[in-house]
Design a protein around this motif. Structure first.
Motif, short mmCIF file in Angstrom:
data_model
loop_
_atom_site.label_atom_id
_atom_site.label_comp_id
_atom_site.label_asym_id
_atom_site.label_seq_id
_atom_site.Cartn_x
_atom_site.Cartn_y
_atom_site.Cartn_z
N SER A 188 -34.65 -11.99 -82.77
CA SER A 188 -33.44 -12.78 -83.00
C SER A 188 -32.86 -13.22 -81.65
O SER A 188 -33.27 -12.74 -80.60
N PHE A 189 -31.87 -14.10 -81.71
CA PHE A 189 -31.17 -14.48 -80.49
C PHE A 189 -30.38 -13.28 -79.95
O PHE A 189 -30.25 -13.12 -78.74
N LEU B 65 -23.83 -21.10 -82.25
CA LEU B 65 -25.29 -21.00 -82.12
C LEU B 65 -26.00 -22.07 -82.96
O LEU B 65 -26.94 -22.70 -82.50
N LEU C 232 -28.32 -17.14 -72.30
CA LEU C 232 -29.17 -16.04 -71.84
C LEU C 232 -28.94 -15.77 -70.36
O LEU C 232 -28.90 -14.61 -69.92
N ARG D 254 -28.77 -22.59 -75.20
CA ARG D 254 -29.18 -21.21 -75.45
C ARG D 254 -29.67 -20.54 -74.16
O ARG D 254 -29.39 -19.38 -73.91
N ALA E 150 -23.32 -13.25 -81.11
CA ALA E 150 -23.90 -14.57 -81.38
C ALA E 150 -23.30 -15.06 -82.70
O ALA E 150 -23.40 -14.38 -83.72
N ALA F 298 -32.68 -11.42 -77.86
CA ALA F 298 -32.87 -12.12 -76.58
C ALA F 298 -31.68 -11.87 -75.65
O ALA F 298 -31.86 -11.69 -74.44
#
Length: 192
Positions: A16-17, A170, A182, A178, A129, A20
């Motif tokens: 998933s984000f 998101l 990060l 994105r 998120a 990450a």
């Protein structure tokens, strides 16, 4: 000064984000020489239902024992999770229900309505998120899930300070956006 940091990817899936974000934070913290343990909620096996509340002892599955051991070990706790229905996913709430127990995370005290906080001397960060725009989340919705996490979960057990970082919206975000989020998570890990 080096810290012992537990980073929990709090999405119930294994990719998933949120995962990450957790990895990016870990990369930044590792680069500064901190000791890191990364846990993935999606890989943990346990019953998230505290079926009898505190009325009956419910044996902890091995992944829950490992999670408690990690919280005991750390002095900084990071959670990366999606915002679902204004709060955390059910499995993440179940993890807290099952592990942040009397005698481990807090202790009721005679003649006091306030429990002793057994996880003091630890700080926390929550990376969220969300699809909800940040301004709407705070100004209109008043971030109820954040308040619960800060005061009624982490703060109740002694974590202080508790800081939040929101990565939103998101949904519909570009790959470049994105990546910038990060990068921000990596910088957060690097400056702890």
């Amino acid at each position: 000064m080096s810290k012992r940091i537990v980073i929990l990817s709090g999405h119930p899936g294994t990719s998933s984000f949120s995962a990450a974000l957790a990895e990016a934070y870990a990369d930044g913290a590792r680069a500064n020489g901190h000791e890191i343990r990364v846990l993935n909620l999606g890989a943990m096996q346990f019953d998230p239902n505290l079926a009898e509340g505190y009325n009956r002892i419910q044996p902890l599955e091995p992944d829950l024992v490992s999670f408690q051991d990690a919280l005991t070990w750390c002095n900084h706790f990071v959670i990366a999770h999606p915002l679902w229905w204004g709060s955390m996913p059910a499995k993440l709430k179940g993890l807290f229900d099952r592990t942040l127990l009397p005698g481990f995370a807090f202790k009721y005290q005679d003649n006091s309505p306030f429990p002793a906080q057994l996880l003091k001397d630890r700080s926390a960060e929550v990376l969220v998120a969300a699809d909800t725009p940040v301004w709407w989340l705070y100004l209109v919705l008043r971030a109820g899930g954040y308040r619960a996490m800060k005061s009624q979960i982490l703060g109740f057990c002694g974590f202080k300070p508790v800081r939040f970082h929101t990565f939103a919206p998101l949904r519909g975000s570009s790959p470049e956006k994105r990546q910038s989020w990060l990068d921000k998570a990596r910088k957060l890990g690097g400056k702890i």
